[in-house]
Design a protein around this motif. Structure first.
Motif, PDB file in Angstrom:
ATOM      1  N   LYS A 176      48.658  41.953  39.269  1.00  0.00           N
ATOM      2  CA  LYS A 176      47.609  41.131  38.663  1.00  0.00           C
ATOM      3  C   LYS A 176      47.694  39.718  39.226  1.00  0.00           C
ATOM      4  O   LYS A 176      48.770  39.145  39.333  1.00  0.00           O
ATOM      5  CB  LYS A 176      47.787  41.071  37.142  1.00  0.00           C
ATOM      6  CG  LYS A 176      47.896  42.436  36.461  1.00  0.00           C
ATOM      7  CD  LYS A 176      46.578  43.172  36.438  1.00  0.00           C
ATOM      8  CE  LYS A 176      46.695  44.470  35.624  1.00  0.00           C
ATOM      9  NZ  LYS A 176      45.417  45.218  35.585  1.00  0.00           N
ATOM     10  N   VAL A 177      46.535  39.153  39.562  1.00  0.00           N
ATOM     11  CA  VAL A 177      46.485  37.773  40.031  1.00  0.00           C
ATOM     12  C   VAL A 177      46.577  36.845  38.825  1.00  0.00           C
ATOM     13  O   VAL A 177      45.867  37.024  37.837  1.00  0.00           O
ATOM     14  CB  VAL A 177      45.182  37.496  40.810  1.00  0.00           C
ATOM     15  CG1 VAL A 177      45.148  36.057  41.295  1.00  0.00           C
ATOM     16  CG2 VAL A 177      45.058  38.447  41.993  1.00  0.00           C
ATOM     17  N   ALA A 178      47.454  35.838  38.904  1.00  0.00           N
ATOM     18  CA  ALA A 178      47.682  34.944  37.777  1.00  0.00           C
ATOM     19  C   ALA A 178      47.590  33.483  38.213  1.00  0.00           C
ATOM     20  O   ALA A 178      47.568  33.180  39.406  1.00  0.00           O
ATOM     21  CB  ALA A 178      49.059  35.225  37.166  1.00  0.00           C
ATOM     22  N   ASP A 179      47.537  32.589  37.235  1.00  0.00           N
ATOM     23  CA  ASP A 179      47.587  31.135  37.422  1.00  0.00           C
ATOM     24  C   ASP A 179      46.405  30.634  38.255  1.00  0.00           C
ATOM     25  O   ASP A 179      46.466  30.582  39.482  1.00  0.00           O
ATOM     26  CB  ASP A 179      48.906  30.705  38.047  1.00  0.00           C
ATOM     27  CG  ASP A 179      49.073  29.184  38.017  1.00  0.00           C
ATOM     28  OD1 ASP A 179      48.103  28.476  37.686  1.00  0.00           O
ATOM     29  OD2 ASP A 179      50.181  28.708  38.322  1.00  0.00           O
ATOM     30  N   PHE A 180      45.355  30.237  37.570  1.00  0.00           N
ATOM     31  CA  PHE A 180      44.139  29.784  38.243  1.00  0.00           C
ATOM     32  C   PHE A 180      44.021  28.258  38.214  1.00  0.00           C
ATOM     33  O   PHE A 180      42.926  27.705  38.263  1.00  0.00           O
ATOM     34  CB  PHE A 180      42.917  30.434  37.600  1.00  0.00           C
ATOM     35  CG  PHE A 180      42.797  31.901  37.908  1.00  0.00           C
ATOM     36  CD1 PHE A 180      41.946  32.338  38.909  1.00  0.00           C
ATOM     37  CD2 PHE A 180      43.546  32.846  37.226  1.00  0.00           C
ATOM     38  CE1 PHE A 180      41.836  33.680  39.213  1.00  0.00           C
ATOM     39  CE2 PHE A 180      43.446  34.196  37.516  1.00  0.00           C
ATOM     40  CZ  PHE A 180      42.590  34.614  38.518  1.00  0.00           C
ATOM     41  N   GLY A 181      45.171  27.569  38.164  1.00  0.00           N
ATOM     42  CA  GLY A 181      45.164  26.116  38.058  1.00  0.00           C
ATOM     43  C   GLY A 181      44.561  25.399  39.248  1.00  0.00           C
ATOM     44  O   GLY A 181      44.078  24.281  39.121  1.00  0.00           O
TER      45      GLY A 181
ATOM     46  N   MET B  61      45.898  43.957  42.906  1.00  0.00           N
ATOM     47  CA  MET B  61      45.625  42.593  43.341  1.00  0.00           C
ATOM     48  C   MET B  61      44.404  42.535  44.260  1.00  0.00           C
ATOM     49  O   MET B  61      43.585  41.631  44.155  1.00  0.00           O
ATOM     50  CB  MET B  61      46.836  42.015  44.064  1.00  0.00           C
ATOM     51  CG  MET B  61      46.615  40.591  44.574  1.00  0.00           C
ATOM     52  SD  MET B  61      48.008  39.878  45.451  1.00  0.00           S
ATOM     53  CE  MET B  61      48.013  40.876  46.938  1.00  0.00           C
ATOM     54  N   THR B  62      44.300  43.501  45.165  1.00  0.00           N
ATOM     55  CA  THR B  62      43.180  43.516  46.108  1.00  0.00           C
ATOM     56  C   THR B  62      41.850  43.623  45.373  1.00  0.00           C
ATOM     57  O   THR B  62      40.905  42.876  45.664  1.00  0.00           O
ATOM     58  CB  THR B  62      43.326  44.695  47.083  1.00  0.00           C
ATOM     59  OG1 THR B  62      44.650  44.708  47.599  1.00  0.00           O
ATOM     60  CG2 THR B  62      42.342  44.574  48.223  1.00  0.00           C
ATOM     61  N   LYS B  63      41.784  44.536  44.410  1.00  0.00           N
ATOM     62  CA  LYS B  63      40.542  44.701  43.645  1.00  0.00           C
ATOM     63  C   LYS B  63      40.277  43.482  42.773  1.00  0.00           C
ATOM     64  O   LYS B  63      39.124  43.118  42.544  1.00  0.00           O
ATOM     65  CB  LYS B  63      40.628  45.975  42.809  1.00  0.00           C
ATOM     66  CG  LYS B  63      40.590  47.249  43.648  1.00  0.00           C
ATOM     67  CD  LYS B  63      40.630  48.506  42.794  1.00  0.00           C
ATOM     68  CE  LYS B  63      40.543  49.753  43.664  1.00  0.00           C
ATOM     69  NZ  LYS B  63      40.608  51.004  42.852  1.00  0.00           N
ATOM     70  N   GLY B  64      41.344  42.842  42.297  1.00  0.00           N
ATOM     71  CA  GLY B  64      41.170  41.631  41.495  1.00  0.00           C
ATOM     72  C   GLY B  64      40.546  40.516  42.312  1.00  0.00           C
ATOM     73  O   GLY B  64      39.618  39.842  41.853  1.00  0.00           O
ATOM     74  N   LEU B  65      41.018  40.314  43.532  1.00  0.00           N
ATOM     75  CA  LEU B  65      40.441  39.286  44.393  1.00  0.00           C
ATOM     76  C   LEU B  65      39.009  39.633  44.782  1.00  0.00           C
ATOM     77  O   LEU B  65      38.142  38.748  44.852  1.00  0.00           O
ATOM     78  CB  LEU B  65      41.297  39.112  45.650  1.00  0.00           C
ATOM     79  CG  LEU B  65      42.614  38.359  45.469  1.00  0.00           C
ATOM     80  CD1 LEU B  65      43.419  38.373  46.758  1.00  0.00           C
ATOM     81  CD2 LEU B  65      42.369  36.928  45.021  1.00  0.00           C
ATOM     82  N   CYS B  66      38.754  40.900  45.022  1.00  0.00           N
ATOM     83  CA  CYS B  66      37.384  41.329  45.329  1.00  0.00           C
ATOM     84  C   CYS B  66      36.455  41.013  44.163  1.00  0.00           C
ATOM     85  O   CYS B  66      35.338  40.539  44.356  1.00  0.00           O
ATOM     86  CB  CYS B  66      37.378  42.819  45.650  1.00  0.00           C
ATOM     87  SG  CYS B  66      35.740  43.478  46.048  1.00  0.00           S
ATOM     88  N   HIS B  67      36.927  41.264  42.945  1.00  0.00           N
ATOM     89  CA  HIS B  67      36.126  40.971  41.753  1.00  0.00           C
ATOM     90  C   HIS B  67      35.827  39.479  41.670  1.00  0.00           C
ATOM     91  O   HIS B  67      34.687  39.076  41.401  1.00  0.00           O
ATOM     92  CB  HIS B  67      36.878  41.431  40.508  1.00  0.00           C
ATOM     93  CG  HIS B  67      36.168  41.119  39.223  1.00  0.00           C
ATOM     94  ND1 HIS B  67      35.051  41.821  38.798  1.00  0.00           N
ATOM     95  CD2 HIS B  67      36.410  40.171  38.274  1.00  0.00           C
ATOM     96  CE1 HIS B  67      34.634  41.317  37.651  1.00  0.00           C
ATOM     97  NE2 HIS B  67      35.434  40.321  37.310  1.00  0.00           N
ATOM     98  N   LEU B  68      36.830  38.641  41.918  1.00  0.00           N
ATOM     99  CA  LEU B  68      36.638  37.191  41.854  1.00  0.00           C
ATOM    100  C   LEU B  68      35.643  36.711  42.897  1.00  0.00           C
ATOM    101  O   LEU B  68      34.792  35.860  42.621  1.00  0.00           O
ATOM    102  CB  LEU B  68      37.978  36.484  42.070  1.00  0.00           C
ATOM    103  CG  LEU B  68      39.060  36.694  41.011  1.00  0.00           C
ATOM    104  CD1 LEU B  68      40.362  36.035  41.454  1.00  0.00           C
ATOM    105  CD2 LEU B  68      38.627  36.147  39.661  1.00  0.00           C
TER     106      LEU B  68
END
Length: 206
Positions: free
Chosen positions: A35-40, A1-8
């Motif tokens: 995994k980060v989900a739901d980008f509504g 999750m941390t790397k996912g937010l960094c990527h975003l």
């Protein structure tokens, strides 16, 4: 999750601010990777912009009330991430109505335990990782967004490349909504200080 937010936040063509980081928006794959989900409720921000003015979005308890009328920037996700990690470290939800009034809101307990020098009472004393993450939580929960780390800095802390800042303010945001108002769409909405209703209040379209 941390790397996912960094990527975003730092690696996409546009900065993507999720705006609603909380446990319900984090999924696990077959290998238990988060995994980060739901980008509504997410917001795109041009990399030439450091912030953008928009309607506040997110779920109370995982956002910072001091920023309700402020411009949006990726640090709102860092704060929400800090709340989620605090829940993991302490093994309880940010709001727990089974507790007495003074212990109902986890950030208030965290602040009080720090002032009493009993912070380790909240976390697993036998786990060095849990103690390390507890310090990182405080860094992510700074009311002054300029003091908050970026997600790339959070990764370096988790990898033990750098230390947590020692210039931290433990006067965390406390969501008593007495006389507070926020704008939802075209309407100003007034809230009373009913803690039990806070987790269900959502800003933004669904």
């Amino acid at each position: 999750m941390t790397k996912g937010l960094c990527h975003l936040h730092e690696e996409c063509r546009w900065k993507i601010v999720h705006m609603d980081i909380k446990p319900q928006k984090i999924l696990l794959d077959d290998d238990f990777n988060a995994k980060v989900a739901d980008f509504g409720l997410s917001k795109l921000v041009d990399r030439d912009q450091s912030q953008i003015v928009t309607t506040m979005r997110g779920t109370l308890g995982y956002l910072i009330l001091e920023w309700l009328h402020a411009a949006i920037l990726e640090k709102v996700d860092v704060y929400s991430f800090g709340v989620v990690i605090l829940e993991i470290v302490c093994g309880r939800k940010v709001f727990d109505e089974s507790q007495n009034q003074e212990d109902m809101y986890l950030l208030e307990v965290f602040k009080r335990k720090k002032e009493e020098g009993q912070l380790l009472d909240l976390i697993d004393k036998s786990s060095e990782d849990m103690q390390w993450n507890g310090a990182l939580v405080a860094w992510c929960l700074q009311i002054d967004f300029k003091k908050e780390p970026s997600m790339s800095t959070v990764i370096k802390v988790l990898e033990r490349v750098i230390e947590v800042s020692n210039d931290l303010d433990y006067n965390f945001s406390y969501p008593t909504l007495t006389n507070a108002s926020v704008r939802i769409g075209q309407e100003d909405v007034e809230f009373g200080a009913t803690i039990s209703m806070l987790p269900s209040i959502l800003f933004g379209p669904r």
